[in-house]
Write a protein that holds these residues in place. Structure first.
Motif, short mmCIF file in Angstrom:
data_model
loop_
_atom_site.label_atom_id
_atom_site.label_comp_id
_atom_site.label_asym_id
_atom_site.label_seq_id
_atom_site.Cartn_x
_atom_site.Cartn_y
_atom_site.Cartn_z
N ASN A 136 61.85 3.68 115.20
CA ASN A 136 60.46 4.03 114.92
C ASN A 136 60.42 5.50 114.50
O ASN A 136 60.39 6.40 115.34
CB ASN A 136 59.58 3.79 116.15
CG ASN A 136 58.10 3.92 115.85
OD1 ASN A 136 57.69 4.70 115.00
ND2 ASN A 136 57.29 3.15 116.55
N VAL A 137 60.46 5.73 113.19
CA VAL A 137 60.59 7.08 112.66
C VAL A 137 59.40 7.95 113.05
O VAL A 137 59.56 9.09 113.50
CB VAL A 137 60.75 7.05 111.12
CG1 VAL A 137 60.75 8.47 110.55
CG2 VAL A 137 62.04 6.33 110.74
N ALA A 138 58.20 7.44 112.88
CA ALA A 138 56.99 8.21 113.19
C ALA A 138 56.96 8.61 114.66
O ALA A 138 56.67 9.77 115.00
CB ALA A 138 55.74 7.42 112.83
N LYS A 139 57.27 7.66 115.53
CA LYS A 139 57.27 7.95 116.97
C LYS A 139 58.30 9.00 117.31
O LYS A 139 58.05 9.91 118.13
CB LYS A 139 57.55 6.66 117.75
CG LYS A 139 57.57 6.84 119.26
CD LYS A 139 57.89 5.52 119.96
CE LYS A 139 57.97 5.71 121.48
NZ LYS A 139 58.31 4.42 122.16
N THR A 140 59.47 8.91 116.70
CA THR A 140 60.54 9.88 116.97
C THR A 140 60.13 11.28 116.54
O THR A 140 60.34 12.25 117.28
CB THR A 140 61.83 9.46 116.23
OG1 THR A 140 62.24 8.16 116.68
CG2 THR A 140 62.95 10.46 116.49
N ILE A 141 59.53 11.40 115.37
CA ILE A 141 59.08 12.71 114.87
C ILE A 141 58.04 13.31 115.81
O ILE A 141 58.10 14.49 116.15
CB ILE A 141 58.51 12.57 113.44
CG1 ILE A 141 59.63 12.22 112.46
CG2 ILE A 141 57.82 13.87 113.01
CD1 ILE A 141 59.14 11.90 111.06
N VAL A 176 52.84 15.51 110.62
CA VAL A 176 54.09 15.38 109.87
C VAL A 176 54.46 13.91 109.69
O VAL A 176 54.84 13.48 108.60
CB VAL A 176 55.23 16.14 110.58
CG1 VAL A 176 56.58 15.82 109.92
CG2 VAL A 176 54.99 17.63 110.57
N ALA A 177 54.31 13.14 110.77
CA ALA A 177 54.75 11.75 110.75
C ALA A 177 53.81 10.83 109.97
O ALA A 177 54.26 9.99 109.18
CB ALA A 177 54.90 11.23 112.18
N HIS A 178 52.51 10.99 110.18
CA HIS A 178 51.56 10.02 109.62
C HIS A 178 50.95 10.44 108.29
O HIS A 178 50.48 9.58 107.53
CB HIS A 178 50.45 9.75 110.64
CG HIS A 178 50.91 8.98 111.84
ND1 HIS A 178 51.25 7.64 111.79
CD2 HIS A 178 51.12 9.36 113.13
CE1 HIS A 178 51.62 7.23 112.98
NE2 HIS A 178 51.56 8.25 113.81
N PHE A 179 50.94 11.73 108.00
CA PHE A 179 50.39 12.18 106.72
C PHE A 179 51.47 12.68 105.77
O PHE A 179 51.17 13.13 104.67
CB PHE A 179 49.35 13.27 106.96
CG PHE A 179 48.09 12.78 107.61
CD1 PHE A 179 47.04 12.29 106.84
CD2 PHE A 179 47.96 12.77 108.98
CE1 PHE A 179 45.88 11.82 107.43
CE2 PHE A 179 46.80 12.30 109.60
CZ PHE A 179 45.75 11.82 108.82
N LYS A 180 52.74 12.58 106.23
CA LYS A 180 53.89 12.97 105.40
C LYS A 180 53.78 14.40 104.88
O LYS A 180 54.24 14.71 103.79
CB LYS A 180 54.05 12.01 104.22
CG LYS A 180 54.07 10.53 104.59
CD LYS A 180 55.17 10.20 105.58
CE LYS A 180 55.16 8.72 105.95
NZ LYS A 180 56.16 8.39 107.00
N LEU A 181 53.14 15.26 105.67
CA LEU A 181 53.03 16.66 105.28
C LEU A 181 54.31 17.40 105.69
O LEU A 181 54.95 17.06 106.67
CB LEU A 181 51.82 17.31 105.96
CG LEU A 181 50.45 16.73 105.62
CD1 LEU A 181 49.37 17.40 106.47
CD2 LEU A 181 50.15 16.90 104.15
N VAL A 234 66.68 19.76 113.26
CA VAL A 234 67.50 18.55 113.11
C VAL A 234 66.78 17.53 112.23
O VAL A 234 67.41 16.80 111.47
CB VAL A 234 67.83 17.95 114.49
CG1 VAL A 234 68.41 16.54 114.35
CG2 VAL A 234 68.81 18.84 115.24
N LEU A 235 65.45 17.53 112.29
CA LEU A 235 64.65 16.62 111.46
C LEU A 235 64.39 17.19 110.08
O LEU A 235 63.51 16.69 109.36
CB LEU A 235 63.30 16.34 112.15
CG LEU A 235 63.34 15.58 113.47
CD1 LEU A 235 61.92 15.36 114.00
CD2 LEU A 235 64.07 14.26 113.34
N THR A 236 65.15 18.22 109.70
CA THR A 236 65.03 18.93 108.41
C THR A 236 63.72 19.71 108.29
O THR A 236 63.28 20.02 107.18
CB THR A 236 65.15 17.98 107.19
OG1 THR A 236 63.99 17.13 107.11
CG2 THR A 236 66.39 17.12 107.27
N GLY A 237 63.09 20.00 109.40
CA GLY A 237 61.83 20.74 109.38
C GLY A 237 61.97 22.10 110.02
O GLY A 237 63.06 22.68 110.10
N THR A 238 60.87 22.63 110.50
CA THR A 238 60.83 23.90 111.22
C THR A 238 59.52 23.93 112.00
O THR A 238 58.76 22.97 111.96
CB THR A 238 60.94 25.10 110.26
OG1 THR A 238 61.07 26.31 111.01
CG2 THR A 238 59.71 25.20 109.36
#
Length: 356
Positions: A246-251, A144-149, A81-85
């Motif tokens: 809070n995008v980072a917290k949600t991720i 993923v959230a803090h290093f945008k990897l 849902v977050l466009t990841g895997t």
């Protein structure tokens, strides 16, 4: 009541279309649901070729196999849902399965990995394995959230790390990589025991645990602020951030919850398999991802329903069981599985492009 009203509204909208638009509507409907049509045809064909496919024992087997994979599927669905895997999911299942097995081996088992520990209470073991899975998910979400990897890279790395930890774990106390078996009877009864039968065929207890997980995840996705934030971030993280999410917290929370769900699958698999080793959980994430895509969880983000994930798990398991009943070569089964994933992803992307 809402369902009936929606159907009436859709029917009225359809009737308002001209002849050309109606033809396009049916064309789009056929293309978007082609996979389901093919699956229904395959089920009917299998039932005709081998009537045992529809016996109570076979149906309960399909339900049981699906239930064992539902926790990992609903966990990884959040990441999609977050466009990841999440490529680490299968290895987390393996690690938590081996931890559960090690803690719940029978006290008198000759090669018990922790002979001085005895049999640990089952509730405590559940907390331990869920904590382990959640920590792995927390690490995934943090990077993923803090290093945008990209989640693919992060979870590929944690997959290798978890696998390394698993290999070291099954070597301790002179176990030397031997399968962890000899589970305590209380553990096996708790997971694979049965209190209800259908036509004399027992339904394992873990089917009911899977039902509870489905209900819990449905509530989280649909009735909590966290669930709404997850879909908002998946749809458009920039807009979600502007609106106060809070995008980072949600991720991080999504990945942490996913890790906990993988651990539940590991706990169930530990007792279901009965002999846990380094390959436990191998490629489980592939089936879970395929089930999510088949069930309508889109890789473009912000789209998905728990009932769709559950349906995807069942559809995929029905296909695998059907292939076995048709005596399809094992190698060809991998080819068919890959084609199903490819077609499902293609249909999903086509829906997105049409909407866009």
């Amino acid at each position: 009541m809402k369902t009936v009203e929606n159907l009436k509204r859709r029917y009225a909208d359809f009737q308002a279309l001209d002849a050309k638009d109606k033809r396009n509507y049916w064309k789009e409907f056929a293309l978007n649901n082609a996979l389901y049509v093919l699956i229904i045809i395959a089920i009917i064909y299998t039932a005709v070729q081998n009537p045992n496919f529809t016996t109570p024992a076979s149906i309960v087997n399909i339900i049981s196999l699906s239930a064992a994979n539902i926790p990992i599927a609903v966990g990884i669905a959040g990441c999609i849902v977050l466009t990841g895997t999440d490529l680490s999911a299968g290895r987390v299942v393996g690690l938590t399965a081996c931890i559960a097995a090690a803690l719940l081996q029978a006290a008198d088992y000759p090669t018990k990995i922790f002979p001085e520990l005895g049999v640990v209470p089952i509730p405590l073991v559940i907390l331990v394995v869920v904590a382990v899975g959640a920590v792995v998910g927390l690490v995934n979400g943090f990077f993923v959230a803090h290093f945008k990897l990209h989640p693919f890279i992060v979870t590929l790395a944690t997959q290798l790390i978890v696998y390394g930890v698993l290999l070291m774990f099954i070597m301790i106390n002179g176990n030397n990589g031997q399968p962890l078996s000899g589970l305590d009877q209380s553990f096996k009864d708790f997971v694979t025991g049965s209190v209800i039968k259908i036509s004399g065929v027992p339904i394992p207890n873990y089917v009911w645990y899977a039902c509870f997980i489905v209900a819990l995840m449905w509530f989280i996705w649909n009735k909590t602020a966290f669930g709404k934030n997850m879909f908002a971030v998946g749809s458009n993280p920039e807009a979600a951030n502007v609106s106060g999410v809070n995008v980072a917290k949600t991720i991080i929370l999504v990945h942490t919850l996913a890790g906990a769900m993988y651990a539940i699958t590991g706990f169930i698999e530990s007792a279901r398999i009965g002999s846990n080793q380094a390959n436990t959980g191998l490629n489980y994430e592939c089936d879970a991802i395929a089930a999510c895509v088949i069930g309508g969880v889109s890789f473009v983000g912000g789209t998905g329903k728990i009932r769709g994930v559950v349906m995807g798990v069942f559809i995929l398991r029905i296909i695998f069981v059907a292939l076995q009943f048709l005596a399809i070569n094992q190698s060809l089964q991998y080819v068919i599985k890959g084609l199903i994933i490819l077609v499902a992803c293609a249909i999903d992307m086509r829906k997105y492009l049409v909407r866009k």
